[in-house]
Design an enzyme around this catalytic site. Structure first.
Site, PDB file in Angstrom:
ATOM      1  N   ARG A  46      23.846  -0.728  57.391  1.00  0.00           N
ATOM      2  CA  ARG A  46      24.437  -1.833  58.164  1.00  0.00           C
ATOM      3  C   ARG A  46      23.705  -3.126  57.837  1.00  0.00           C
ATOM      4  NH1 ARG A  46      22.855  -2.724  63.162  1.00  0.00           N
ATOM      5  NH2 ARG A  46      22.718  -0.527  63.716  1.00  0.00           N
ATOM      6  N   TYR A  98      46.059 -20.015  59.118  1.00  0.00           N
ATOM      7  CA  TYR A  98      46.489 -18.615  59.122  1.00  0.00           C
ATOM      8  C   TYR A  98      46.590 -18.078  60.557  1.00  0.00           C
ATOM      9  CZ  TYR A  98      46.216 -13.584  58.678  1.00  0.00           C
ATOM     10  OH  TYR A  98      46.440 -12.241  58.819  1.00  0.00           O
ATOM     11  N   ASP A 170      38.017 -21.991  54.862  1.00  0.00           N
ATOM     12  CA  ASP A 170      38.675 -20.765  54.427  1.00  0.00           C
ATOM     13  C   ASP A 170      39.192 -21.028  53.010  1.00  0.00           C
ATOM     14  OD1 ASP A 170      40.463 -18.699  53.872  1.00  0.00           O
ATOM     15  OD2 ASP A 170      40.978 -18.417  55.983  1.00  0.00           O
ATOM     16  N   LYS A 195      42.913 -10.765  49.199  1.00  0.00           N
ATOM     17  CA  LYS A 195      43.927 -11.471  48.414  1.00  0.00           C
ATOM     18  C   LYS A 195      43.491 -11.600  46.953  1.00  0.00           C
ATOM     19  CE  LYS A 195      46.093 -11.853  52.283  1.00  0.00           C
ATOM     20  NZ  LYS A 195      45.100 -11.976  53.307  1.00  0.00           N
TER      21      LYS A 195
HETATM   22  C1  LIG Z   1      44.120 -17.811  54.556  1.00  0.00           C
HETATM   23  C2  LIG Z   1      43.766 -16.490  55.170  1.00  0.00           C
HETATM   24  N1  LIG Z   1      42.611 -16.340  55.814  1.00  0.00           N
HETATM   25  C3  LIG Z   1      42.258 -15.176  56.388  1.00  0.00           C
HETATM   26  C4  LIG Z   1      43.079 -14.078  56.339  1.00  0.00           C
HETATM   27  C5  LIG Z   1      42.659 -12.795  57.024  1.00  0.00           C
HETATM   28  O1  LIG Z   1      42.170 -11.878  56.093  1.00  0.00           O
HETATM   29  P1  LIG Z   1      42.207 -10.298  56.268  1.00  0.00           P
HETATM   30  O2  LIG Z   1      43.646  -9.867  56.280  1.00  0.00           O
HETATM   31  O3  LIG Z   1      41.434  -9.791  55.085  1.00  0.00           O
HETATM   32  O4  LIG Z   1      41.528  -9.978  57.567  1.00  0.00           O
HETATM   33  C6  LIG Z   1      44.304 -14.166  55.660  1.00  0.00           C
HETATM   34  C7  LIG Z   1      45.202 -12.996  55.572  1.00  0.00           C
HETATM   35  O5  LIG Z   1      46.371 -13.098  55.234  1.00  0.00           O
HETATM   36  C8  LIG Z   1      44.660 -15.409  55.062  1.00  0.00           C
HETATM   37  O6  LIG Z   1      45.829 -15.577  54.412  1.00  0.00           O
END
Ligand SMILES: Cc1ncc(COP(=O)(O)O)c(C=O)c1O
Length: 269
Positions: A46, A98, A170, A195
């Site tokens: 961890r 998001y 992000d 992604k």
């Molecule tokens: C821009 C963005 N940030 C964060 C996330 C969240 O990521 P995760 O699905 O790996 O938890 C996504 C998921 O689609 C996203 O498109």
């Protein structure tokens, strides 16, 4: 070394014991201790795991950061950034970001008295107006998902820092291949590695990269305390995927350009 070369030849991916060009998967919870406070740098997975460490050093290098941290999902990584704050703090965030980030703020962090204001972060004056006495974080998503709103990270970071707020970006949609927020002044670069970084739709993972020692040790504390870590198998898969990031991003851009050019040539559009 150029980024594309660094992507393929990350030195940490080579096993120092065997020379294998793919890191071993250390599927382990606990490491044998040689004595009290005597070990080979690992105690319990961890806290730190050698396979996860390869990924964490890899992303830190690509983002031009100090340290990387791997989490079980992009949302766990984003939540770790919000956990740097405390009750009573306020966040300014990109409007239309998001949906999962919107949800975690409204359903979880709001209950801990973190407040937030969404704003068009493309408009730096609007960002300035949204700042309050207790604003401690500017959370940017650029381009935003799904509306592709762009924010000037450098300008927004200068503003946030003049107000003593941290800047988290992000960077999921650009990846370090096309955008490196830390080099533009941000304090934290965050990814859903599910992604472009993973690249094969076969895993869920999240990453945070820091550039400052103090912020870094606080993220480490959250990762270790809350425990939303990425397992060794998935860490290995992200490393494997990232090696082809340059080729995939290059092709994605080429294809997007071909589609955009075709659409521009159509009278119906
Ligand atoms: C821009 C963005 N940030 C964060 C996330 C969240 O990521 P995760 O699905 O790996 O938890 C996504 C998921 O689609 C996203 O498109």
């Amino acid at each position: 070394m150029r980024l594309k070369t660094r992507l393929i030849h990350h030195p940490g991916s080579v096993c120092e014991h065997t020379g294998a060009v793919s890191p071993p998967i250390y599927q382990v919870s606990t490491f044998k201790q040689e004595g009290v406070d005597r070990n080979k740098g690992f105690e319990y997975s961890r806290g730190e795991n050698p396979t996860r460490k390869v990924l964490e050093e890899y992303i830190a290098d690509l983002e031009g950061g100090l340290d990387g941290y791997a989490f079980a999902s992009g949302m766990a990584a984003i939540s770790a950034c919000f956990m740097l704050l405390q009750s009573g703090d306020h966040i300014v965030a990109t409007e239309g970001l998001y949906g999962g980030t919107f949800r975690v703020l409204s359903r979880v962090f709001q209950r801990f008295n973190l407040t937030y204001t969404y704003v068009d972060t493309n408009d730096v004056k609007a960002v300035e107006r949204a700042f309050q006495e207790n604003t401690r974080m500017l959370f940017l998503e650029t381009p935003s998902n799904p509306l592709m709103v762009i924010t000037d990270i450098r300008q927004a970071s200068e503003l946030a820092h003049s107000r003593h707020a941290l800047v988290a970006v992000d960077n999921t949609f650009m990846s370090p291949y096309l955008q490196r927020p830390l080099e533009l002044g941000a304090d934290l670069s965050v990814h859903s590695a599910s992604k472009f970084l993973g690249g094969h739709s076969d895993l869920i993972a999240g990453l945070v990269v820091t550039r400052d020692k103090k912020v870094s040790s606080r993220i480490k504390q959250v990762q270790m305390s809350v425990g939303g870590i990425l397992g060794p198998q998935d860490s290995w898969l992200v490393v494997r995927g990232m090696k082809t990031l340059g080729v995939r991003m290059g092709q994605a851009q080429e294809s997007a350009q071909a589609i955009a050019s075709w659409l521009c040539s159509r009278s119906e559009v």
